[in-house]
Write an enzyme that holds these catalytic residues in place. Structure first.
Site, PDB file in Angstrom:
ATOM      1  N   GLU A  91       0.839  -1.206   0.000  1.00 11.67           N
ATOM      2  CA  GLU A  91       0.000   0.000   0.000  1.00 11.67           C
ATOM      3  C   GLU A  91       0.870   1.250   0.000  1.00 11.67           C
ATOM      4  OE1 GLU A  91      -1.992  -3.027   2.862  1.00 11.67           O
ATOM      5  OE2 GLU A  91       0.022  -2.513   2.198  1.00 11.67           O
ATOM      6  N   CYS A 117      -2.327  -2.886   7.286  1.00 14.40           N
ATOM      7  CA  CYS A 117      -1.908  -2.784   8.684  1.00 14.40           C
ATOM      8  C   CYS A 117      -2.290  -1.388   9.183  1.00 14.40           C
ATOM      9  CB  CYS A 117      -0.402  -3.001   8.799  1.00 14.40           C
ATOM     10  SG  CYS A 117       0.598  -1.647   8.138  1.00 14.40           S
TER      11      CYS A 117
END
Length: 162
Positions: A91, A117
């Site tokens: 990401e 996360c």
């Protein structure tokens, strides 16, 4: 019918947009150099790919494939002590690629092979990503809490077999 022949048009099902971009994220994950988990991500706005990313070491730094996994050596469970990983998350790498090329990501959707996360969730929120479609779970309940509080839509997608 042989494996190389395509189904007749009447039998063929086009993938949904979510399935299409999740398949691309899964393919992007194949570039990962992480020894523990291969993650791929695709940032999309208006059905157009803005950037892709996979988890791996920063440019110019040896990959875990060559140097080994410090987290594995230390017995650190998945989802903990992110600062002890030499890899940049998929990401994060999508945002870095977009930034390098001057691409705005506000209002985009992220397609990812795993839930973000908490570090990536905070970046997604501040970048204005409105939706995350993922395939598998990553063990970080706080990330889910942050995304819920920020009203980022979190959807578990799937890719049909075949």
């Amino acid at each position: 019918m042989t494996a190389s022949r395509k189904k007749p048009a009447a039998e063929r099902q086009r993938p949904s947009w979510d399935e299409y971009f999740l398949k691309i994220a899964r393919d992007v994950a194949e570039r990962s150099t992480c020894l523990r988990r291969h993650v791929g991500a695709v940032l999309v706005r208006d059905k157009r790919i803005l950037a892709t990313g996979y988890n791996g070491a920063p440019r110019g730094v040896s990959h875990c494939l060559a140097s080994g996994c410090m987290r594995e050596k230390l017995g650190i469970p998945s989802g903990q002590r992110h600062e002890l990983c030499r890899g940049v998350h998929a990401e994060m790498n999508t945002f870095l690629q977009a930034a390098l090329h001057g691409i705005a990501v506000e209002g985009a959707s992220l397609y990812c092979t795993a839930t973000p996360c908490s570090l990536c969730a905070k970046m997604l929120i501040n970048a204005g990503v409105s939706r995350v479609v993922y395939l598998g779970e990553y063990p970080d309940k706080f990330a889910r809490h942050l995304l819920d509080e920020a009203r980022v839509e979190l959807i578990q997608g799937r890719i049909p077999p075949g």
